[in-house]
Motif scaffolding. Sequence first.
Motif, short mmCIF file in Angstrom:
data_model
loop_
_atom_site.label_atom_id
_atom_site.label_comp_id
_atom_site.label_asym_id
_atom_site.label_seq_id
_atom_site.Cartn_x
_atom_site.Cartn_y
_atom_site.Cartn_z
N GLU A 1 51.72 -20.12 18.26
CA GLU A 1 50.64 -21.03 18.64
C GLU A 1 49.34 -20.26 18.84
O GLU A 1 48.26 -20.74 18.48
CB GLU A 1 50.99 -21.83 19.90
N LEU A 2 49.42 -19.07 19.39
CA LEU A 2 48.21 -18.25 19.57
C LEU A 2 47.58 -17.94 18.22
O LEU A 2 46.35 -18.03 18.07
CB LEU A 2 48.55 -16.95 20.32
N VAL A 3 48.39 -17.61 17.23
CA VAL A 3 47.87 -17.36 15.88
C VAL A 3 47.16 -18.60 15.35
O VAL A 3 46.07 -18.52 14.77
CB VAL A 3 49.02 -16.91 14.94
N ARG A 4 47.76 -19.77 15.57
CA ARG A 4 47.16 -21.02 15.12
C ARG A 4 45.83 -21.28 15.83
O ARG A 4 44.84 -21.65 15.20
CB ARG A 4 48.12 -22.19 15.36
N VAL A 5 45.81 -21.05 17.14
CA VAL A 5 44.59 -21.27 17.93
C VAL A 5 43.47 -20.34 17.45
O VAL A 5 42.33 -20.77 17.24
CB VAL A 5 44.87 -21.06 19.44
N VAL A 6 43.80 -19.07 17.26
CA VAL A 6 42.79 -18.11 16.78
C VAL A 6 42.27 -18.53 15.41
O VAL A 6 41.06 -18.50 15.16
CB VAL A 6 43.38 -16.68 16.75
N GLY A 7 43.16 -18.96 14.54
CA GLY A 7 42.74 -19.42 13.22
C GLY A 7 41.79 -20.59 13.29
O GLY A 7 40.78 -20.63 12.57
N LEU B 1 39.86 -21.37 15.84
CA LEU B 1 38.59 -20.90 16.40
C LEU B 1 37.77 -20.15 15.35
O LEU B 1 36.55 -20.30 15.29
CB LEU B 1 38.84 -20.00 17.62
N GLU B 2 38.45 -19.36 14.53
CA GLU B 2 37.74 -18.59 13.50
C GLU B 2 37.09 -19.47 12.45
O GLU B 2 36.09 -19.08 11.87
CB GLU B 2 38.70 -17.59 12.84
N GLN B 3 37.65 -20.65 12.23
CA GLN B 3 37.05 -21.58 11.27
C GLN B 3 35.69 -22.05 11.74
O GLN B 3 34.82 -22.36 10.93
CB GLN B 3 37.95 -22.77 11.01
#
Length: 86
Positions: free
Chosen positions: A20-26, A28-30
Amino acid sequence: MDAMSSPDIAQLSYEEARDELVRVVGELEQGQASLEHSLALWERGEALASRCEDWLIGAKARLDAARRGAGDGGADAPGADAENDA
């Protein structure tokens, strides 16, 4: 998955929290989320990172305890005789 409707972080396994952290960071990066949603994502990301860190600290403590337990073998430990003969 919306940050507000996600499962309780305290109930997540390490792998679930990491994914989920990877998804959240992704997300945010968008940079396409509103400011309010970005703040909610950031806060959830911080909590997820903390959950992952807690899991890793716990795993390290378990490994350290197992190593200490294996070190209690005394004379049965590999190389114990070589240390005593020196």
